[in-house]
Write an enzyme that holds these catalytic residues in place. Structure first.
Site, mmCIF file in Angstrom:
data_model
loop_
_atom_site.group_PDB
_atom_site.id
_atom_site.type_symbol
_atom_site.label_atom_id
_atom_site.label_comp_id
_atom_site.label_asym_id
_atom_site.label_seq_id
_atom_site.Cartn_x
_atom_site.Cartn_y
_atom_site.Cartn_z
ATOM 1 N N GLU A 45 0.189 -1.562 0.111
ATOM 2 C CA GLU A 45 0.239 0.026 0.217
ATOM 3 C C GLU A 45 0.884 1.643 -0.163
ATOM 4 O OE1 GLU A 45 -2.988 0.120 3.455
ATOM 5 O OE2 GLU A 45 -3.933 1.496 2.455
ATOM 6 N N ASN A 66 -12.059 -1.262 -0.824
ATOM 7 C CA ASN A 66 -10.975 -1.536 0.017
ATOM 8 C C ASN A 66 -12.202 -1.631 0.915
ATOM 9 O OD1 ASN A 66 -9.279 -3.080 1.822
ATOM 10 N ND2 ASN A 66 -9.558 -0.473 2.711
ATOM 11 N N GLU A 67 -12.731 -2.308 2.198
ATOM 12 C CA GLU A 67 -13.112 -2.129 3.438
ATOM 13 C C GLU A 67 -14.261 -0.829 3.203
ATOM 14 O OE1 GLU A 67 -10.255 -0.992 6.074
ATOM 15 O OE2 GLU A 67 -9.453 -3.489 6.897
ATOM 16 N N TYR A 94 -7.208 -9.120 11.546
ATOM 17 C CA TYR A 94 -5.748 -8.631 11.869
ATOM 18 C C TYR A 94 -5.260 -9.026 13.347
ATOM 19 C CZ TYR A 94 -4.806 -5.623 8.066
ATOM 20 O OH TYR A 94 -4.537 -5.222 6.881
ATOM 21 N N GLU A 136 -6.104 -9.497 3.301
ATOM 22 C CA GLU A 136 -5.282 -8.191 4.255
ATOM 23 C C GLU A 136 -5.832 -8.938 5.892
ATOM 24 O OE1 GLU A 136 -6.278 -4.601 5.138
ATOM 25 O OE2 GLU A 136 -6.465 -4.078 3.327
ATOM 26 N N GLN A 160 1.504 -5.721 6.145
ATOM 27 C CA GLN A 160 1.703 -6.074 4.231
ATOM 28 C C GLN A 160 3.904 -6.416 4.011
ATOM 29 O OE1 GLN A 160 1.607 -1.692 2.621
ATOM 30 N NE2 GLN A 160 -0.655 -1.867 3.788
HETATM 31 O O1 AHR Z 1 -3.034 -2.560 5.724
HETATM 32 C C1 AHR Z 1 -3.334 -1.488 7.266
HETATM 33 C C2 AHR Z 1 -4.882 -0.871 6.798
HETATM 34 O O2 AHR Z 1 -5.489 -1.754 7.379
HETATM 35 C C3 AHR Z 1 -5.430 -1.314 5.872
HETATM 36 O O3 AHR Z 1 -5.236 0.097 4.628
HETATM 37 C C4 AHR Z 1 -6.802 -0.976 5.635
HETATM 38 O O4 AHR Z 1 -7.285 -2.105 4.002
HETATM 39 C C5 AHR Z 1 -7.114 -1.549 6.718
HETATM 40 O O5 AHR Z 1 -7.581 -1.121 7.692
#
Ligand code: AHR
Length: 514
Positions: A46, A194-195, A263, A318, A367
């Protein structure tokens, strides 16, 4: 508690001796599972902090860092070793602010953009569509472009597709040629925003489903767009309603994949240090990572209801560990160290994806460089490979191999009142008939004996690699870049049709059986 502890005290020493439980892993070599798509091993780059600028890309100006068209040669070489199958770009949250036309043409004429999600830094758009897609060619990887839905238009999205994919005569392909690129890049993977529930527009699932239908309608049409994969912005962790709404409201002919983001975060308001953490914090991170098993299982259950033939993929685009940024670094840059804890997240998560390979066809670690659970960290001309990098490299043996289902007679990693399965594993057979078994022991202090029945196997047919280190906090630094690195695995024997091995605490082992 499944362990029996005996305390021996004497001479000021206190020693805990545990009766160790033997774990067995039974691999079903007869019933062949699905192919583990190599795209499960995808990465994410990103415009965030030092991932692109001062990471992958050092630019066209004079620099002492060896590069090809501004892209660091050392990063390219390291990622080639990982055989990275795809790379997602330009975001993340950044994607829904990005207007691709600002990133083409002569660099001195490109307008700037303020990266509003990530530190409000002003970027000069010198890394744009050509730079990214040419970099993918250098890396030998498939690009995965996230289009702007949150602040873009259907026309802008469709134009981007025409620009990169149309080989004929068209306004956008002509513009591409004017900018120096004759052949279309034929990008297959396209994310539609995205999201969308958050930084991608704060939409409801219902609303996004309609928006998606509109965008998807204009994503076809060019001959060279045949076979493109349209991937819908997916749920955050356990938001099963999001997946259900999309599955219900989007006609199957318009969609090829639904994303999922998860995450491993201890607490969003108090994420803790990436490298200085207690075993309690480590355990919570392991709990969060292990949630992936339930998440993919339940999202797949929802998808199965509407798509029993499994045509629509689950794309976990992600995933990874997220901690507080390193002291003294920009909080918006998400720069964090990477320890054996992250190696555990990686090994366990990849085993989960492999074991759900029937529906999980693609995933992207967040990432690649200098951001979150990065495989590579850089400091000017220096570069280090993280423990996560090593796991990714060890697991390349599973790329496009056939899954062999397995059963684990497991034991628990116990902390206070909570427990987790200590061992995770997945197995596959590659095109040459070699079998690979990846095993992770997340227990921070206990080694385990593992028995794997394998009839007729001889010791000479077995080899392996192990990633382990003295402490779960261990990591590589620019001063000690090889502090954590895999070595040959020797702690196994073959006895009466069983491979018997001992997995050290917090370790990843990949065995090859020829
Ligand atoms: O990976 C960091 C961020 O986490 C990304 O930009 C977003 O899609 C997610 O919330």
């Amino acid at each position: 508690m499944r362990r029996i502890g005996l305390i021996i005290a004497g001479c000021g020493l206190s020693l805990a001796v545990f009766a160790q439980k033997e774990v067995s892993i039974k691999i079903d070599t007869e019933s062949k599972g699905p192919v583990i798509s190599k795209h499960i091993y995808g990465h994410f780059a990103e415009h965030l902090g030092r991932c692109i600028y001062d990471g992958f890309y050092v630019g066209d100006n004079e620099t002492k860092i060896p590069n090809t068209d501004g892209v660091r040669n050392d990063i390219v070489a390291a990622l080639k070793e990982l055989q990275i199958p795809n790379l997602r770009w330009p975001g993340g949250c950044f994607a829904d602010t990005y207007h691709w036309k600002d990133g083409i043409g002569p660099k001195e004429e490109r307008p700037t953009i303020v990266n509003r999600w990530w530190g409000d830094v002003t970027e000069d758009n010198s890394f744009g569509t050509h730079e990214f897609l040419n970099m993918c060619e250098l890396l030998g990887t498939a690009p995965y472009l996230s289009g702007n839905v949150g602040s873009g238009t259907v026309q802008e999205f469709a134009d981007w597709m025409q620009y990169v994919n149309n080989d004929g005569v068209s306004p956008m392909s002509d513009l591409r040629r004017e900018n120096g690129r004759e052949d279309a890049w034929n990008v297959k993977y396209w994310g539609v925003g995205n999201e969308a529930w958050g930084c991608g527009g704060n939409m409801t699932a219902d609303y996004y489903a309609n928006v998606y239908r509109q965008y998807a309608t204009y994503m076809g049409g060019w001959t060279s767009n045949e076979g493109i994969q349209k991937i819908a912005s997916g749920a955050s962790s356990g938001d099963y309603d999001w997946t259900e709404t999309l599955m219900k409201k989007i006609p199957a002919r318009l969609i090829d994949g639904i994303a999922l983001h998860h995450y491993s975060v201890i607490d969003w308001d108090n994420k803790g240090s990436a490298s200085e953490f207690s075993e309690e914090q480590y355990f919570i991170t392991m709990q969060r990572a292990y949630e992936m098993e339930e998440l993919v299982t339940k999202h797949i259950e929802v998808m199965d209801k509407y798509d029993p033939e499994g045509k629509i993929d689950l794309v976990v685009d992600e995933w990874g560990g997220w901690y507080d940024v390193e002291e003294g670094t920009n909080p918006g840059f998400l720069f964090q160290q990477n320890t054996m804890r992250d190696a555990m997240i990686a090994g366990m998560t990849l085993n989960i994806f492999n074991n759900h390979a029937n529906r999980v066809k693609m995933a992207n670690l967040a990432q690649a460089v200098n951001v979150l659970q990065a495989v590579i960290l850089t400091d000017e001309e220096k570069m280090i490979l993280t423990p996560t990098y090593h796991v990714m490299r060890m697991y390349t043996v599973h790329h496009d191999a056939t899954l062999m289902p397995l059963e684990i007679n497991n034991t628990s990693y116990v902390k206070g009142d909570a427990e987790l399965p200590a061992i995770s594993a997945s197995a596959s057979e590659d095109l040459d008939g070699k079998k690979h078994l990846s095993i992770v022991n997340i227990d921070a202090s206990q080694s385990y004996k593992i028995r794997v029945p394998f009839s007729g196997v001889k010791k000479s047919q077995v080899s392996g690699e192990v990633l382990a280190s003295g402490k779960i906090q261990d990591h590589n630094t620019f001063e000690k870049p090889s502090h954590v690195a895999p070595v040959e695995f020797k702690d196994f024997k073959v006895k009466e049709g069983n491979v018997e091995l001992t997995l050290p605490p917090a370790s990843v082992v990949v065995l090859e059986i020829q």
